[in-house]
Design a protein around this motif. Structure first.
Motif, PDB file in Angstrom:
ATOM      1  N   THR A  52      -8.661   2.651 -11.333  1.00  0.00           N
ATOM      2  CA  THR A  52      -8.498   2.932  -9.914  1.00  0.00           C
ATOM      3  C   THR A  52      -8.793   1.658  -9.136  1.00  0.00           C
ATOM      4  OG1 THR A  52      -9.167   5.226 -10.229  1.00  0.00           O
ATOM      5  CG2 THR A  52      -9.310   4.342  -8.002  1.00  0.00           C
ATOM      6  N   PHE A  53      -7.929   1.320  -8.223  1.00  0.00           N
ATOM      7  CA  PHE A  53      -8.087   0.114  -7.420  1.00  0.00           C
ATOM      8  C   PHE A  53      -8.564   0.466  -6.016  1.00  0.00           C
ATOM      9  CE2 PHE A  53      -6.152  -2.939 -10.245  1.00  0.00           C
ATOM     10  CZ  PHE A  53      -5.324  -2.181 -11.035  1.00  0.00           C
ATOM     11  N   ARG A  54      -9.575  -0.264  -5.552  1.00  0.00           N
ATOM     12  CA  ARG A  54     -10.045  -0.068  -4.186  1.00  0.00           C
ATOM     13  C   ARG A  54      -8.970  -0.496  -3.185  1.00  0.00           C
ATOM     14  NH1 ARG A  54     -14.419   0.465  -0.968  1.00  0.00           N
ATOM     15  NH2 ARG A  54     -14.538  -0.859   0.879  1.00  0.00           N
ATOM     16  N   THR A  55      -8.279  -1.579  -3.520  1.00  0.00           N
ATOM     17  CA  THR A  55      -7.182  -2.070  -2.693  1.00  0.00           C
ATOM     18  C   THR A  55      -5.882  -1.898  -3.468  1.00  0.00           C
ATOM     19  OG1 THR A  55      -8.612  -3.695  -1.614  1.00  0.00           O
ATOM     20  CG2 THR A  55      -6.231  -4.053  -1.476  1.00  0.00           C
ATOM     21  N   MET A  56      -4.912  -1.284  -2.833  1.00  0.00           N
ATOM     22  CA  MET A  56      -3.648  -0.999  -3.519  1.00  0.00           C
ATOM     23  C   MET A  56      -2.613  -0.691  -2.459  1.00  0.00           C
ATOM     24  SD  MET A  56      -3.261   1.634  -6.686  1.00  0.00           S
ATOM     25  CE  MET A  56      -1.844   1.641  -7.771  1.00  0.00           C
ATOM     26  N   GLY A  57      -1.377  -1.069  -2.699  1.00  0.00           N
ATOM     27  CA  GLY A  57      -0.419  -0.829  -1.646  1.00  0.00           C
ATOM     28  C   GLY A  57       1.028  -0.946  -2.063  1.00  0.00           C
ATOM     29  N   TRP A  58       1.892  -0.976  -1.058  1.00  0.00           N
ATOM     30  CA  TRP A  58       3.342  -1.034  -1.236  1.00  0.00           C
ATOM     31  C   TRP A  58       3.919  -2.238  -0.518  1.00  0.00           C
ATOM     32  CZ3 TRP A  58       5.967   2.263  -4.360  1.00  0.00           C
ATOM     33  CH2 TRP A  58       5.331   3.441  -4.753  1.00  0.00           C
ATOM     34  N   TYR A  59       4.833  -2.911  -1.195  1.00  0.00           N
ATOM     35  CA  TYR A  59       5.645  -3.967  -0.620  1.00  0.00           C
ATOM     36  C   TYR A  59       7.107  -3.570  -0.792  1.00  0.00           C
ATOM     37  CZ  TYR A  59       1.745  -7.224  -0.189  1.00  0.00           C
ATOM     38  OH  TYR A  59       0.580  -7.846   0.186  1.00  0.00           O
ATOM     39  N   ARG A  60       7.969  -4.290  -0.094  1.00  0.00           N
ATOM     40  CA  ARG A  60       9.406  -4.074  -0.291  1.00  0.00           C
ATOM     41  C   ARG A  60      10.153  -5.387  -0.136  1.00  0.00           C
ATOM     42  NH1 ARG A  60      10.797  -0.573   5.224  1.00  0.00           N
ATOM     43  NH2 ARG A  60      10.602  -2.306   6.713  1.00  0.00           N
ATOM     44  N   ARG A  61      11.309  -5.446  -0.787  1.00  0.00           N
ATOM     45  CA  ARG A  61      12.187  -6.599  -0.658  1.00  0.00           C
ATOM     46  C   ARG A  61      13.549  -6.114  -0.207  1.00  0.00           C
ATOM     47  NH1 ARG A  61      11.938 -11.675  -2.843  1.00  0.00           N
ATOM     48  NH2 ARG A  61      10.441 -11.054  -4.458  1.00  0.00           N
TER      49      ARG A  61
ATOM     50  N   VAL B 131       4.403  -3.346   3.262  1.00  0.00           N
ATOM     51  CA  VAL B 131       4.731  -2.092   3.923  1.00  0.00           C
ATOM     52  C   VAL B 131       3.453  -1.386   4.378  1.00  0.00           C
ATOM     53  CG1 VAL B 131       5.798   0.170   3.649  1.00  0.00           C
ATOM     54  CG2 VAL B 131       6.829  -1.840   2.563  1.00  0.00           C
ATOM     55  N   ALA B 132       2.562  -1.129   3.436  1.00  0.00           N
ATOM     56  CA  ALA B 132       1.320  -0.420   3.735  1.00  0.00           C
ATOM     57  C   ALA B 132       0.369  -0.606   2.572  1.00  0.00           C
ATOM     58  CB  ALA B 132       1.575   1.068   3.960  1.00  0.00           C
ATOM     59  N   PHE B 133      -0.935  -0.563   2.861  1.00  0.00           N
ATOM     60  CA  PHE B 133      -1.902  -0.655   1.786  1.00  0.00           C
ATOM     61  C   PHE B 133      -3.220  -0.007   2.176  1.00  0.00           C
ATOM     62  CE2 PHE B 133      -4.958  -4.008   3.011  1.00  0.00           C
ATOM     63  CZ  PHE B 133      -4.312  -4.569   4.106  1.00  0.00           C
ATOM     64  N   PHE B 134      -4.003   0.285   1.144  1.00  0.00           N
ATOM     65  CA  PHE B 134      -5.361   0.768   1.328  1.00  0.00           C
ATOM     66  C   PHE B 134      -6.327  -0.383   1.093  1.00  0.00           C
ATOM     67  CE2 PHE B 134      -5.598   5.150   2.209  1.00  0.00           C
ATOM     68  CZ  PHE B 134      -4.556   5.803   1.569  1.00  0.00           C
ATOM     69  N   SER B 135      -7.230  -0.538   2.039  1.00  0.00           N
ATOM     70  CA  SER B 135      -8.387  -1.394   1.832  1.00  0.00           C
ATOM     71  C   SER B 135      -9.581  -0.451   1.816  1.00  0.00           C
ATOM     72  CB  SER B 135      -8.503  -2.424   2.953  1.00  0.00           C
ATOM     73  OG  SER B 135      -9.669  -3.213   2.774  1.00  0.00           O
ATOM     74  N   GLY B 136     -10.040  -0.077   0.654  1.00  0.00           N
ATOM     75  CA  GLY B 136     -11.002   1.014   0.557  1.00  0.00           C
ATOM     76  C   GLY B 136     -10.339   2.299   1.017  1.00  0.00           C
ATOM     77  N   ASP B 137     -10.933   2.936   2.006  1.00  0.00           N
ATOM     78  CA  ASP B 137     -10.380   4.185   2.532  1.00  0.00           C
ATOM     79  C   ASP B 137      -9.527   3.976   3.784  1.00  0.00           C
ATOM     80  OD1 ASP B 137     -13.457   5.902   1.700  1.00  0.00           O
ATOM     81  OD2 ASP B 137     -11.602   5.687   0.543  1.00  0.00           O
TER      82      ASP B 137
ATOM     83  N   VAL C  25       6.819   0.107  10.202  1.00  0.00           N
ATOM     84  CA  VAL C  25       6.810   1.445   9.605  1.00  0.00           C
ATOM     85  C   VAL C  25       5.752   2.353  10.222  1.00  0.00           C
ATOM     86  CG1 VAL C  25       7.632   0.458   7.431  1.00  0.00           C
ATOM     87  CG2 VAL C  25       5.184   0.956   7.708  1.00  0.00           C
ATOM     88  N   LYS C  26       4.948   1.841  11.122  1.00  0.00           N
ATOM     89  CA  LYS C  26       3.901   2.668  11.749  1.00  0.00           C
ATOM     90  C   LYS C  26       4.511   3.898  12.407  1.00  0.00           C
ATOM     91  CE  LYS C  26       0.317  -0.742  12.794  1.00  0.00           C
ATOM     92  NZ  LYS C  26      -0.317  -1.570  13.853  1.00  0.00           N
ATOM     93  N   GLY C  27       3.862   5.022  12.176  1.00  0.00           N
ATOM     94  CA  GLY C  27       4.328   6.270  12.764  1.00  0.00           C
ATOM     95  C   GLY C  27       5.425   6.950  11.969  1.00  0.00           C
ATOM     96  N   ARG C  28       5.995   6.255  10.998  1.00  0.00           N
ATOM     97  CA  ARG C  28       7.064   6.843  10.173  1.00  0.00           C
ATOM     98  C   ARG C  28       6.646   6.992   8.707  1.00  0.00           C
ATOM     99  NH1 ARG C  28      11.642   4.179   9.352  1.00  0.00           N
ATOM    100  NH2 ARG C  28      10.718   2.103   9.551  1.00  0.00           N
ATOM    101  N   PHE C  29       5.844   6.074   8.227  1.00  0.00           N
ATOM    102  CA  PHE C  29       5.417   6.085   6.819  1.00  0.00           C
ATOM    103  C   PHE C  29       3.940   6.458   6.749  1.00  0.00           C
ATOM    104  CE2 PHE C  29       8.610   2.779   4.933  1.00  0.00           C
ATOM    105  CZ  PHE C  29       9.661   3.471   5.527  1.00  0.00           C
TER     106      PHE C  29
END
Length: 118
Positions: A28-37, A46-52, A60-64
């Protein structure tokens, strides 16, 4: 060797929704996220978690919505109100021993294609 496996991409009409999932093989990663090309462009966050805390790109805010299930070693990306400009290969990403999120030597999934088109 940790593996990240994405699923859930596909073809969707503008305004539609898709859900992407990423499962980590070992930890399990504390930091984990999504990128796109996007086609012909550089890879972008795109979006990621830094802890919680969930952090989103302005585009993408408000849509993803990014979510996680630590017990399953999984993060999801719920995408709504999709636009043609969201067309891209989406990658799951996690840091790796001295290599931060988004760096070349961090952990990357194989990518999953999302096409938004009528």
């Amino acid at each position: 060797q940790v593996q990240l496996v994405e699923s859930g991409g596909g073809l969707v009409q503008p305004g539609g929704s898709l859900r992407l999932s990423c499962v980590a093989s070992e930890m399990t990663f504390r930091t984990m996220g999504w990128y796109r090309r996007p086609p012909g462009k550089q890879r972008e966050l795109v979006a990621f978690f830094s802890g919680d805390v969930a952090i989103y790109a302005d585009s993408v805010k408000g849509r993803f919505t990014i979510s996680r299930d630590n017990a399953k070693k999984m993060i999801d990306l719920q995408m709504a109100s999709l636009k043609p400009e969201d067309t891209a290969v989406y990658y799951c990403n996690a840091p790796r021993d001295g290599y931060g999120l988004g760096t070349e030597n961090s952990y990357w999934g194989q990518g999953t294609q999302v096409i938004v088109s009528s």
